[in-house]
Motif scaffolding. Structure first.
Motif, PDB file in Angstrom:
ATOM      1  N   TYR A   1      -4.998  -1.115  13.976  1.00 17.74           N
ATOM      2  CA  TYR A   1      -4.612   0.237  14.788  1.00 17.74           C
ATOM      3  C   TYR A   1      -4.885  -0.180  16.259  1.00 17.74           C
ATOM      4  O   TYR A   1      -5.580  -0.546  16.792  1.00 17.74           O
TER       5      TYR A   1
ATOM      6  N   MET B   1       2.323  13.157  13.648  1.00 17.52           N
ATOM      7  CA  MET B   1       3.314  13.659  12.478  1.00 17.52           C
ATOM      8  C   MET B   1       2.426  15.184  12.500  1.00 17.52           C
ATOM      9  O   MET B   1       1.248  15.412  12.936  1.00 17.52           O
TER      10      MET B   1
ATOM     11  N   TYR C   1       0.245   5.523   0.331  1.00 18.13           N
ATOM     12  CA  TYR C   1      -0.653   6.596   0.795  1.00 18.13           C
ATOM     13  C   TYR C   1       0.011   7.823   0.756  1.00 18.13           C
ATOM     14  O   TYR C   1       1.329   7.560   1.215  1.00 18.13           O
TER      15      TYR C   1
ATOM     16  N   ARG D   1       0.827  -1.142  -0.120  1.00 20.25           N
ATOM     17  CA  ARG D   1       0.047   0.051  -0.089  1.00 20.25           C
ATOM     18  C   ARG D   1       0.961   1.267  -0.005  1.00 20.25           C
ATOM     19  O   ARG D   1       2.121   1.421   0.556  1.00 20.25           O
TER      20      ARG D   1
ATOM     21  N   HIS E   1      -1.467   7.053  16.817  1.00 16.91           N
ATOM     22  CA  HIS E   1      -1.668   5.438  16.920  1.00 16.91           C
ATOM     23  C   HIS E   1      -0.493   4.562  16.661  1.00 16.91           C
ATOM     24  O   HIS E   1       0.719   5.287  16.323  1.00 16.91           O
TER      25      HIS E   1
ATOM     26  N   ARG F   1      -5.470   2.848  19.042  1.00 18.20           N
ATOM     27  CA  ARG F   1      -5.567   4.458  18.957  1.00 18.20           C
ATOM     28  C   ARG F   1      -5.704   4.932  20.080  1.00 18.20           C
ATOM     29  O   ARG F   1      -5.799   5.978  20.431  1.00 18.20           O
TER      30      ARG F   1
ATOM     31  N   TYR G   1      -4.740  -1.580   4.231  1.00 17.55           N
ATOM     32  CA  TYR G   1      -5.571  -0.847   5.342  1.00 17.55           C
ATOM     33  C   TYR G   1      -6.351  -1.776   6.055  1.00 17.55           C
ATOM     34  O   TYR G   1      -7.238  -2.354   5.498  1.00 17.55           O
TER      35      TYR G   1
ATOM     36  N   ARG H   1      -1.487  14.724  13.001  1.00 14.70           N
ATOM     37  CA  ARG H   1      -2.124  13.440  12.780  1.00 14.70           C
ATOM     38  C   ARG H   1      -1.290  12.051  13.200  1.00 14.70           C
ATOM     39  O   ARG H   1      -0.503  12.265  14.063  1.00 14.70           O
ATOM     40  N   GLY H   2      -1.981  11.243  12.991  1.00 16.74           N
ATOM     41  CA  GLY H   2      -1.266   9.760  13.698  1.00 16.74           C
ATOM     42  C   GLY H   2      -2.226   9.582  14.847  1.00 16.74           C
ATOM     43  O   GLY H   2      -3.139   9.207  14.730  1.00 16.74           O
TER      44      GLY H   2
HETATM   45  P1  TYD Z   1      -6.425   8.595   9.432  1.00 17.86           P
HETATM   46  O1  TYD Z   1      -6.255   7.148  10.142  1.00 17.86           O
HETATM   47  O2  TYD Z   1      -7.246   9.369  10.201  1.00 17.86           O
HETATM   48  O3  TYD Z   1      -4.915   8.978   9.340  1.00 17.86           O
HETATM   49  P2  TYD Z   1      -4.061   9.528  10.443  1.00 17.86           P
HETATM   50  O4  TYD Z   1      -3.601   8.347  11.235  1.00 17.86           O
HETATM   51  O5  TYD Z   1      -2.869   9.971   9.371  1.00 17.86           O
HETATM   52  O6  TYD Z   1      -4.582  10.687  11.291  1.00 17.86           O
HETATM   53  O7  TYD Z   1      -7.134   8.486   8.285  1.00 17.86           O
HETATM   54  C1  TYD Z   1      -7.892   9.342   7.620  1.00 17.86           C
HETATM   55  C2  TYD Z   1      -8.890   8.626   6.765  1.00 17.86           C
HETATM   56  O8  TYD Z   1      -8.290   7.838   5.556  1.00 17.86           O
HETATM   57  C3  TYD Z   1      -9.632   7.416   7.345  1.00 17.86           C
HETATM   58  O9  TYD Z   1     -11.111   7.777   6.895  1.00 17.86           O
HETATM   59  C4  TYD Z   1      -9.243   6.136   6.944  1.00 17.86           C
HETATM   60  C5  TYD Z   1      -8.946   6.500   5.473  1.00 17.86           C
HETATM   61  N1  TYD Z   1      -7.543   5.608   5.231  1.00 17.86           N
HETATM   62  C6  TYD Z   1      -7.949   4.804   4.150  1.00 17.86           C
HETATM   63  O10 TYD Z   1      -8.735   4.622   3.554  1.00 17.86           O
HETATM   64  N2  TYD Z   1      -6.679   4.178   3.764  1.00 17.86           N
HETATM   65  C7  TYD Z   1      -5.472   4.065   4.401  1.00 17.86           C
HETATM   66  O11 TYD Z   1      -4.437   3.198   3.848  1.00 17.86           O
HETATM   67  C8  TYD Z   1      -5.227   5.048   5.268  1.00 17.86           C
HETATM   68  C9  TYD Z   1      -4.011   5.376   6.087  1.00 17.86           C
HETATM   69  C10 TYD Z   1      -6.532   5.803   5.797  1.00 17.86           C
END
Ligand code: TYD
Length: 135
Positions: free
Chosen positions: A119, A97, A35, A33, A49, A121, A114, A46-47
């Motif tokens: 996770y 982050m 992203y 994956r 987790h 959290r 994903y 952000r993050g």
């Molecule tokens: P989120 O987990 O909140 O990001 P971060 O941990 O960086 O703050 O993810 C944001 C949105 O994106 C959430 O609705 C889940 C989606 N997402 C995916 O669909 N696929 C992925 O690989 C990731 C990382 C997030």
């Protein structure tokens, strides 16, 4: 706490620079994956987790940001500001982050698809799991 930061090989000539990443060569896992985050608002963190079973490499391919890593015992802040630097993050590492520059694009290469079940959290749960694993 050991922080693993890669300096990827840069291919440059008079036209500019290029970095190529191949799994099991430049990246120590199968990349399932990719992203990326961009247009991250100033002051956003952000993050927040950790993952139970996931390897990742973070590359700030444009601009800069900071990553706080926390193994439950120790914390470190790593600046990502070069498009050829990769920060390796394995299981059981809390990450946040922040300090994204307006132009920042943070690319993430991940070893699995994903999966929300992977996770952790809740920070207290993370601390408990990390303490258990330390024994
Ligand atoms: P989120 O987990 O909140 O990001 P971060 O941990 O960086 O703050 O993810 C944001 C949105 O994106 C959430 O609705 C889940 C989606 N997402 C995916 O669909 N696929 C992925 O690989 C990731 C990382 C997030």
């Amino acid at each position: 706490m050991q922080v693993i930061k890669y300096a990827f090989q840069q291919h440059g000539d008079e036209r500019g620079m290029l970095v190529a990443l191949e799994e099991y060569k430049d990246i120590p896992f199968e990349v399932k994956r990719v992203y990326y985050m961009y247009d991250t608002k100033t002051d956003v963190h952000r993050g927040f987790h950790a993952h139970k079973c996931l390897e990742q490499i973070l590359v700030c391919i444009c601009g800069s940001c900071k990553v706080l890593l926390d193994n439950g015992e120790e914390k470190k802040v790593i600046s990502l500001e070069k498009p050829y630097e990769g920060l390796y993050i394995a299981n059981d590492m809390w990450r946040e982050m922040y300090d994204f520059s307006p132009d920042a694009v943070l690319l993430v290469l991940a070893s699995d698809y994903y999966n929300e079940q992977d996770y952790i959290r809740d920070y207290d749960e993370f601390k408990r799991i990390a303490a258990q694993k330390r024994g």
